[in-house]
Write an enzyme that holds these catalytic residues in place. Structure first.
Site, PDB file in Angstrom:
ATOM      1  N   CYS A   1       0.819  -1.222   0.000  1.00  0.00           N
ATOM      2  CA  CYS A   1       0.000   0.000   0.000  1.00  0.00           C
ATOM      3  C   CYS A   1       0.847   1.263   0.000  1.00  0.00           C
ATOM      4  O   CYS A   1       0.948   1.947  -1.008  1.00  0.00           O
ATOM      5  CB  CYS A   1      -0.937  -0.013   1.200  1.00  0.00           C
ATOM      6  SG  CYS A   1      -2.176  -1.321   1.076  1.00  0.00           S
TER       7      CYS A   1
HETATM    8  N1  LIG Z   1      -2.359  -6.047   1.550  1.00  0.00           N
HETATM    9  C1  LIG Z   1      -3.093  -5.073   2.025  1.00  0.00           C
HETATM   10  O1  LIG Z   1      -3.052  -4.795   3.201  1.00  0.00           O
HETATM   11  C2  LIG Z   1      -4.025  -4.284   1.126  1.00  0.00           C
HETATM   12  C3  LIG Z   1      -4.917  -3.400   1.739  1.00  0.00           C
HETATM   13  C4  LIG Z   1      -5.800  -2.677   0.952  1.00  0.00           C
HETATM   14  C5  LIG Z   1      -5.744  -2.820  -0.437  1.00  0.00           C
HETATM   15  N2  LIG Z   1      -4.844  -3.667  -1.017  1.00  0.00           N
HETATM   16  C6  LIG Z   1      -4.853  -3.792  -2.472  1.00  0.00           C
HETATM   17  O2  LIG Z   1      -5.575  -4.968  -2.812  1.00  0.00           O
HETATM   18  C7  LIG Z   1      -5.013  -5.594  -3.964  1.00  0.00           C
HETATM   19  C8  LIG Z   1      -4.581  -7.010  -3.619  1.00  0.00           C
HETATM   20  O3  LIG Z   1      -3.592  -6.930  -2.611  1.00  0.00           O
HETATM   21  P1  LIG Z   1      -3.165  -8.171  -1.731  1.00  0.00           P
HETATM   22  O4  LIG Z   1      -2.304  -7.624  -0.651  1.00  0.00           O
HETATM   23  O5  LIG Z   1      -4.330  -9.008  -1.386  1.00  0.00           O
HETATM   24  O6  LIG Z   1      -2.253  -8.938  -2.791  1.00  0.00           O
HETATM   25  P2  LIG Z   1      -1.712 -10.434  -2.670  1.00  0.00           P
HETATM   26  O7  LIG Z   1      -0.513 -10.500  -3.554  1.00  0.00           O
HETATM   27  O8  LIG Z   1      -1.587 -10.852  -1.242  1.00  0.00           O
HETATM   28  O9  LIG Z   1      -2.892 -11.289  -3.287  1.00  0.00           O
HETATM   29  C9  LIG Z   1      -3.233 -11.262  -4.620  1.00  0.00           C
HETATM   30  C10 LIG Z   1      -3.481 -12.681  -5.074  1.00  0.00           C
HETATM   31  O10 LIG Z   1      -3.942 -12.649  -6.417  1.00  0.00           O
HETATM   32  C11 LIG Z   1      -3.474 -13.821  -7.030  1.00  0.00           C
HETATM   33  N3  LIG Z   1      -3.590 -13.697  -8.487  1.00  0.00           N
HETATM   34  C12 LIG Z   1      -2.688 -13.257  -9.375  1.00  0.00           C
HETATM   35  N4  LIG Z   1      -3.214 -13.327 -10.619  1.00  0.00           N
HETATM   36  C13 LIG Z   1      -4.464 -13.818 -10.499  1.00  0.00           C
HETATM   37  C14 LIG Z   1      -5.505 -14.127 -11.416  1.00  0.00           C
HETATM   38  N5  LIG Z   1      -5.361 -13.913 -12.724  1.00  0.00           N
HETATM   39  N6  LIG Z   1      -6.662 -14.633 -10.943  1.00  0.00           N
HETATM   40  C15 LIG Z   1      -6.827 -14.835  -9.623  1.00  0.00           C
HETATM   41  N7  LIG Z   1      -5.870 -14.558  -8.705  1.00  0.00           N
HETATM   42  C16 LIG Z   1      -4.716 -14.060  -9.136  1.00  0.00           C
HETATM   43  C17 LIG Z   1      -2.060 -13.978  -6.520  1.00  0.00           C
HETATM   44  O11 LIG Z   1      -1.588 -15.294  -6.665  1.00  0.00           O
HETATM   45  C18 LIG Z   1      -2.236 -13.563  -5.057  1.00  0.00           C
HETATM   46  O12 LIG Z   1      -2.462 -14.689  -4.222  1.00  0.00           O
HETATM   47  C19 LIG Z   1      -3.880  -4.676  -4.397  1.00  0.00           C
HETATM   48  O13 LIG Z   1      -4.386  -3.764  -5.313  1.00  0.00           O
HETATM   49  C20 LIG Z   1      -3.505  -3.960  -3.114  1.00  0.00           C
HETATM   50  O14 LIG Z   1      -2.913  -2.713  -3.351  1.00  0.00           O
HETATM   51  C21 LIG Z   1      -3.998  -4.411  -0.250  1.00  0.00           C
END
Ligand SMILES: NC(=O)c1ccc[n+]([C@@H]2O[C@H](COP(=O)([O-])OP(=O)(O)OC[C@H]3O[C@@H](n4cnc5c(N)ncnc54)[C@H](O)[C@@H]3O)[C@@H](O)[C@H]2O)c1
Length: 478
Positions: free
Chosen positions: A315
């Site tokens: 983030c």
């Molecule tokens: N981590 C946080 O605390 C947080 C908080 C708020 C917002 N976000 C936002 O949320 C989004 C996701 O973040 P995250 O931390 O969960 O990421 P993450 O990397 O933990 O999870 C994303 C998942 O998506 C999977 N993935 C990749 N390609 C894919 C596909 N084609 N189909 C299905 N799954 C697929 C990956 O294998 C991974 O497990 C980002 O935009 C991030 O900025 C994250």
């Protein structure tokens, strides 16, 4: 969205295909449409009722920090959920009931294993017949630190191939304002032949979780929701109301997208300010932590932020760059944000400089002076080293010739380019053999008095030891 039917690719689409509606369930409504003597309801009221009855079939794409707690919350509320993630290691962990995110207990995963409303797949499975698609996908930086929406685009194409009239698509990933309407919507429309706001519903709702926060989680953090049109908004609000205490509908997709970027940029700017203050205090020979504690005694007009070795995670390390890029696209120079990013990104180098000057005062060559990093996760009590400043610090110190090892109870293995490091046990011997212990992340499990007792020199970049009256000759605060 009308209740009509749409001819597409020469095929008659009824708007209710795949949504498994027995005739007995179809309610008669004003404005409903009759086909072959069967009266159907509008797609909006159809999905509304399926959401109300917790029957709507929901596919969650991306089972990471955002998607996994969301998928489980929906399943707990009674919805049939398909969790999709191509990562075989994550999928295997889930199938074995092992959680990899702090917000989810492994016991919770074991409980759903026998639930027929819980499915896991490596790809979107058309036989699941999803009616709601939630995209919780990575939105990383690409080359030149610009947004890379490749994963989102590919996933949108897959959804489009399965999209049916009356479906709802919601983007949760953090991204620049305009993404839902100008990137996601065209891909969905062009690849499905359906129109958003006419044939299917489209919304954006940013996830706002704060990993490791003991007070706020998915269900009690107010949820911002925006739809492309009033029907999309109403349906998305209804979905989030099923598991969120408070839903905050906003007027447009772009408002919701920008609000999320602003929240994280606000943090980044304030972290940069406090980092700058800490560097200034060092120059002035003042204890930054004392200055901050004094300033924070004011009950209004100031919010506590603390200095550190830099920012990380998915983030704060990334979102300001999405906003900066978006500002540039609008011909706007976001000077304050750019400077904040620069300051935060410069902190690992600054910390290495401070470490180097301490090490330089000790006898011997760099090769004889081991540095032990304590905590390499990007923040306390999370098992996440993505974008963590510790990685750059480790590489820079090694580049200066110092042997570097690390200890982090939550990151047993740290993957660097082409190399994997293993966390060293936190023992008296390991602490004593280090010329300098560099505290980068203050996990709650760290026994600070023990660490202080056995460290020859300790540079505390988090101010974690400041209340323990450490010996100022041996323990240096950032
Ligand atoms: N981590 C946080 O605390 C947080 C908080 C708020 C917002 N976000 C936002 O949320 C989004 C996701 O973040 P995250 O931390 O969960 O990421 P993450 O990397 O933990 O999870 C994303 C998942 O998506 C999977 N993935 C990749 N390609 C894919 C596909 N084609 N189909 C299905 N799954 C697929 C990956 O294998 C991974 O497990 C980002 O935009 C991030 O900025 C994250």
């Amino acid at each position: 969205m009308g209740a009509g039917f749409r001819r597409n690719h020469g095929k008659l689409r009824t708007g209710l295909e795949g949504s498994v509606v027995p005739h007995s369930m179809i309610l008669r409504q004003p404005g409903s449409v009759t086909l072959n003597s069967v009266e159907t309801e509008s797609p909006e009221s159809h999905l509304k009722q399926r959401l109300e009855r917790r029957e709507a079939r929901i596919a969650v794409l991306g089972l990471g920090y955002v998607g996994l707690p969301l998928a489980l919350a929906l399943n707990q509320r009674g919805f049939p959920v398909l969790g999709v993630d191509p990562d075989p290691i994550r999928l295997q962990a889930l199938e074995q009931g092992r959680s990899y995110v702090e917000a989810v207990e492994s016991a919770q995963l074991r409980r759903v294993q026998s639930d027929t409303r819980w499915q896991l797949q490596s790809d979107l499975d058309p036989t699941f017949e999803a009616e709601v698609f939630l995209l919780c996908l990575p939105t990383p930086l690409g080359r030149a630190n610009t947004p890379d929406l490749g994963i989102l685009r590919q996933a949108a194409e897959k959804i489009a191939a399965q999209l049916k009239p009356g479906n709802l698509v919601i983007l949760e990933s953090t991204t620049w304002p305009g993404t839902t309407a100008t990137v996601l919507q065209p891909i969905l429309e062009q690849n499905s032949g359906y129109r958003a706001g006419q044939d299917f519903f489209l919304a954006y709702s940013p996830e706002r979780s704060d990993p490791g926060n003991p007070n706020y989680h998915l269900c009690n953090t107010p949820r911002i929701v925006a739809g492309l049109d009033p029907a999309s908004s109403a349906l998305a609000v209804q979905l989030y109301q099923s598991f969120c205490d408070q839903v905050v509908p906003v007027s447009s997709l772009a408002v919701a997208e920008l609000a999320k970027l602003y929240e994280n940029t606000y943090r980044a700017v304030n972290i940069a300010l406090v980092n700058e203050m800490a560097m200034l205090c060092h120059k002035m020979g003042l204890d930054a932590w004392q200055v901050l504690d004094a300033a924070h005694s004011k009950p209004f007009g100031i919010q506590a932020f603390y200095p550190g070795p830099g920012v990380g995670g998915h983030c704060i390390a990334i979102d300001p760059l999405y906003l900066q890029w978006s500002a540039q696209e609008h011909g706007f120079l976001a000077g304050l944000m750019s400077r904040a990013v620069e300051i935060n990104r410069g902190m690992p180098l600054y910390v290495c400089g401070r470490a180097k000057s301490l090490l330089a005062d000790m006898d011997g060559e760099p090769a004889d002076k081991e540095v032990l990093l304590l905590g390499v996760a990007y923040k306390a009590d999370v098992a996440d080293a993505r974008e963590a400043p510790a990685v750059e610090i480790l590489q820079r110190l090694r580049g200066m010739g110092y042997p570097v090892r690390y200890h982090d109870p939550l990151i047993p293995k740290l993957d660097l380019e082409g190399e994997s490091l293993v966390s060293q046990p936190l023992t008296e011997t390991n602490l004593k053999r280090a010329s300098l212990v560099l505290l980068l992340t203050a996990h709650a499990s760290f026994d600070l008095p023990e660490i202080l007792r056995h460290s020859r020199f300790l540079l505390d970049t988090r101010g974690a030891c400041r209340h323990l009256q450490p010996d100022p000759e041996r323990v240096i605060l950032l």
